[in-house]
Motif scaffolding. Structure first.
Motif, PDB file in Angstrom:
ATOM      1  N   ARG A  92       0.831  -1.215   0.000  1.00 37.62           N
ATOM      2  CA  ARG A  92       0.000   0.000   0.000  1.00 37.62           C
ATOM      3  C   ARG A  92       0.858   1.255   0.000  1.00 37.62           C
ATOM      4  NH1 ARG A  92      -3.817  -1.960   4.702  1.00 37.62           N
ATOM      5  NH2 ARG A  92      -4.608  -3.775   3.619  1.00 37.62           N
ATOM      6  N   SER A  93       1.941   1.245   0.765  1.00 41.15           N
ATOM      7  CA  SER A  93       2.853   2.390   0.773  1.00 41.15           C
ATOM      8  C   SER A  93       3.491   2.563  -0.601  1.00 41.15           C
ATOM      9  CB  SER A  93       3.940   2.212   1.837  1.00 41.15           C
ATOM     10  OG  SER A  93       3.375   2.212   3.124  1.00 41.15           O
ATOM     11  N   GLN A  94       3.871   1.466  -1.219  1.00 38.20           N
ATOM     12  CA  GLN A  94       4.458   1.535  -2.557  1.00 38.20           C
ATOM     13  C   GLN A  94       3.436   2.024  -3.577  1.00 38.20           C
ATOM     14  OE1 GLN A  94       5.839  -2.494  -2.932  1.00 38.20           O
ATOM     15  NE2 GLN A  94       7.837  -2.008  -2.053  1.00 38.20           N
ATOM     16  N   TYR A  95       2.207   1.535  -3.451  1.00 40.23           N
ATOM     17  CA  TYR A  95       1.126   2.001  -4.328  1.00 40.23           C
ATOM     18  C   TYR A  95       0.995   3.516  -4.232  1.00 40.23           C
ATOM     19  CZ  TYR A  95      -3.605   3.127  -5.803  1.00 40.23           C
ATOM     20  OH  TYR A  95      -4.687   3.721  -6.418  1.00 40.23           O
ATOM     21  N   ALA A  96       0.917   4.033  -3.007  1.00 39.42           N
ATOM     22  CA  ALA A  96       0.758   5.472  -2.806  1.00 39.42           C
ATOM     23  C   ALA A  96       1.973   6.231  -3.332  1.00 39.42           C
ATOM     24  CB  ALA A  96       0.527   5.776  -1.326  1.00 39.42           C
ATOM     25  N   TYR A  97       3.165   5.676  -3.145  1.00 37.16           N
ATOM     26  CA  TYR A  97       4.386   6.307  -3.646  1.00 37.16           C
ATOM     27  C   TYR A  97       4.342   6.428  -5.167  1.00 37.16           C
ATOM     28  CZ  TYR A  97       9.179   6.812  -5.227  1.00 37.16           C
ATOM     29  OH  TYR A  97      10.302   7.237  -5.885  1.00 37.16           O
ATOM     30  N   TYR A  98       4.110   5.323  -5.859  1.00 40.39           N
ATOM     31  CA  TYR A  98       4.113   5.354  -7.321  1.00 40.39           C
ATOM     32  C   TYR A  98       2.970   6.201  -7.870  1.00 40.39           C
ATOM     33  CZ  TYR A  98       7.837   1.955  -7.450  1.00 40.39           C
ATOM     34  OH  TYR A  98       9.053   1.336  -7.291  1.00 40.39           O
ATOM     35  N   HIS A 103      -1.594  14.583  -2.192  1.00 40.07           N
ATOM     36  CA  HIS A 103      -2.434  13.636  -1.442  1.00 40.07           C
ATOM     37  C   HIS A 103      -1.760  12.271  -1.336  1.00 40.07           C
ATOM     38  CE1 HIS A 103      -5.859  11.228  -0.161  1.00 40.07           C
ATOM     39  NE2 HIS A 103      -5.556  10.406  -1.145  1.00 40.07           N
ATOM     40  N   TRP A 104      -1.373  11.704  -2.482  1.00 37.19           N
ATOM     41  CA  TRP A 104      -0.847  10.342  -2.481  1.00 37.19           C
ATOM     42  C   TRP A 104       0.519  10.249  -1.831  1.00 37.19           C
ATOM     43  CZ3 TRP A 104      -3.887   6.504  -2.544  1.00 37.19           C
ATOM     44  CH2 TRP A 104      -5.124   6.614  -3.181  1.00 37.19           C
ATOM     45  N   LEU A 105       1.334  11.281  -1.954  1.00 37.51           N
ATOM     46  CA  LEU A 105       2.630  11.245  -1.276  1.00 37.51           C
ATOM     47  C   LEU A 105       2.447  11.383   0.230  1.00 37.51           C
ATOM     48  CD1 LEU A 105       4.781  13.257  -3.811  1.00 37.51           C
ATOM     49  CD2 LEU A 105       4.799  10.786  -3.384  1.00 37.51           C
ATOM     50  N   GLY A 106       1.413  12.104   0.656  1.00 35.77           N
ATOM     51  CA  GLY A 106       1.081  12.148   2.082  1.00 35.77           C
ATOM     52  C   GLY A 106       0.661  10.781   2.595  1.00 35.77           C
ATOM     53  N   VAL A 107      -0.101  10.055   1.791  1.00 35.97           N
ATOM     54  CA  VAL A 107      -0.500   8.689   2.152  1.00 35.97           C
ATOM     55  C   VAL A 107       0.738   7.794   2.227  1.00 35.97           C
ATOM     56  CG1 VAL A 107      -1.796   6.649   1.383  1.00 35.97           C
ATOM     57  CG2 VAL A 107      -2.827   8.931   1.203  1.00 35.97           C
ATOM     58  N   ALA A 108       1.650   7.949   1.270  1.00 31.06           N
ATOM     59  CA  ALA A 108       2.887   7.144   1.280  1.00 31.06           C
ATOM     60  C   ALA A 108       3.719   7.443   2.521  1.00 31.06           C
ATOM     61  CB  ALA A 108       3.705   7.411   0.018  1.00 31.06           C
ATOM     62  N   ALA A 109       3.835   8.737   2.874  1.00 37.08           N
ATOM     63  CA  ALA A 109       4.609   9.123   4.064  1.00 37.08           C
ATOM     64  C   ALA A 109       3.975   8.552   5.326  1.00 37.08           C
ATOM     65  CB  ALA A 109       4.717  10.645   4.159  1.00 37.08           C
ATOM     66  N   ALA A 110       2.652   8.588   5.405  1.00 32.07           N
ATOM     67  CA  ALA A 110       1.966   8.033   6.576  1.00 32.07           C
ATOM     68  C   ALA A 110       2.152   6.518   6.637  1.00 32.07           C
ATOM     69  CB  ALA A 110       0.477   8.382   6.524  1.00 32.07           C
ATOM     70  N   GLY A 111       2.114   5.858   5.483  1.00 33.75           N
ATOM     71  CA  GLY A 111       2.334   4.414   5.447  1.00 33.75           C
ATOM     72  C   GLY A 111       3.736   4.052   5.883  1.00 33.75           C
ATOM     73  N   GLU A 112       4.708   4.838   5.460  1.00 33.94           N
ATOM     74  CA  GLU A 112       6.094   4.600   5.877  1.00 33.94           C
ATOM     75  C   GLU A 112       6.254   4.824   7.371  1.00 33.94           C
ATOM     76  OE1 GLU A 112      10.022   3.928   6.441  1.00 33.94           O
ATOM     77  OE2 GLU A 112       8.826   3.303   4.725  1.00 33.94           O
ATOM     78  N   LYS A 113       5.595   5.851   7.881  1.00 37.24           N
ATOM     79  CA  LYS A 113       5.689   6.132   9.321  1.00 37.24           C
ATOM     80  C   LYS A 113       5.064   5.003  10.141  1.00 37.24           C
ATOM     81  CE  LYS A 113       4.846   9.755  12.700  1.00 37.24           C
ATOM     82  NZ  LYS A 113       4.321  11.104  12.931  1.00 37.24           N
ATOM     83  N   ALA A 114       3.942   4.486   9.666  1.00 42.35           N
ATOM     84  CA  ALA A 114       3.254   3.408  10.383  1.00 42.35           C
ATOM     85  C   ALA A 114       3.976   2.072  10.241  1.00 42.35           C
ATOM     86  CB  ALA A 114       1.815   3.271   9.881  1.00 42.35           C
ATOM     87  N   ASN A 115       4.621   1.869   9.102  1.00 41.29           N
ATOM     88  CA  ASN A 115       5.295   0.598   8.814  1.00 41.29           C
ATOM     89  C   ASN A 115       6.708   0.901   8.342  1.00 41.29           C
ATOM     90  OD1 ASN A 115       2.884  -1.249   9.027  1.00 41.29           O
ATOM     91  ND2 ASN A 115       2.175   0.199   7.493  1.00 41.29           N
ATOM     92  N   ASN A 116       7.558   1.230   9.280  1.00 43.37           N
ATOM     93  CA  ASN A 116       8.928   1.634   8.972  1.00 43.37           C
ATOM     94  C   ASN A 116       9.589   0.618   8.048  1.00 43.37           C
ATOM     95  OD1 ASN A 116      11.221   3.173   9.035  1.00 43.37           O
ATOM     96  ND2 ASN A 116      11.941   2.362  10.983  1.00 43.37           N
TER      97      ASN A 116
END
Length: 138
Positions: free
Chosen positions: A62-68, A84-97
């Motif tokens: 999901r983090s990769q999806y949001a990143y791409y 929007h999507w890069l914010g989702v990617a950043a939040a995903g990375e923060k939640a799942n280091n």
């Protein structure tokens, strides 16, 4: 006989579920491949329909999806969607280091900083001298 039919149904359901998840992962991999070849429209063509099934992906995926998706929008100058999507990617990375690579994390941070400066009016603009403004007097 009933147990056998039930067992066949369960195995069939598991196989269908696994195949569906594999297809989603395959779509994500193909989108990443398009992105890496600078084919951003093609990447988005795969990513946008995948949004409906993003919950079938792992947290990392999901983090990769949001990143791409975010970076494809950014490369196409679709700033709002990118932010929007890069914010989702950043939040995903923060939640799942570790869900994004080091280079991807840096790119997300740098790109979000740029987009946020634009949104909040902090982007550098050139003054009459052609140099970036440092204060109101410039």
């Amino acid at each position: 006989m009933k147990r056998f039919c039930l067992w066949i149904a369960i195995v069939g359901l598991c196989a269908a579920t696994t195949a569906a998840c594999s297809n989603y992962r395959d779509d994500l991999d193909r989108a990443a491949s398009h992105y890496n070849r600078n084919q951003y429209e093609n990447a988005l063509a795969l990513l946008q329909p995948l949004e409906l099934d993003v919950d079938s992906l792992s947290d990392r995926e999901r983090s990769q999806y949001a990143y791409y998706r975010g970076m494809s929008h950014f490369r196409l100058n679709q700033r709002r969607e990118a932010r929007h999507w890069l914010g989702v990617a950043a939040a995903g990375e923060k939640a799942n280091n570790g869900s994004l690579g080091t280079e991807e994390q840096k790119r997300v941070t740098d790109t979000l900083d740029e987009l946020n400066r634009e949104v909040y009016g902090l982007a550098e603009s050139a003054g009459p001298s052609g140099r970036a403004c440092k204060s109101d007097a410039d």
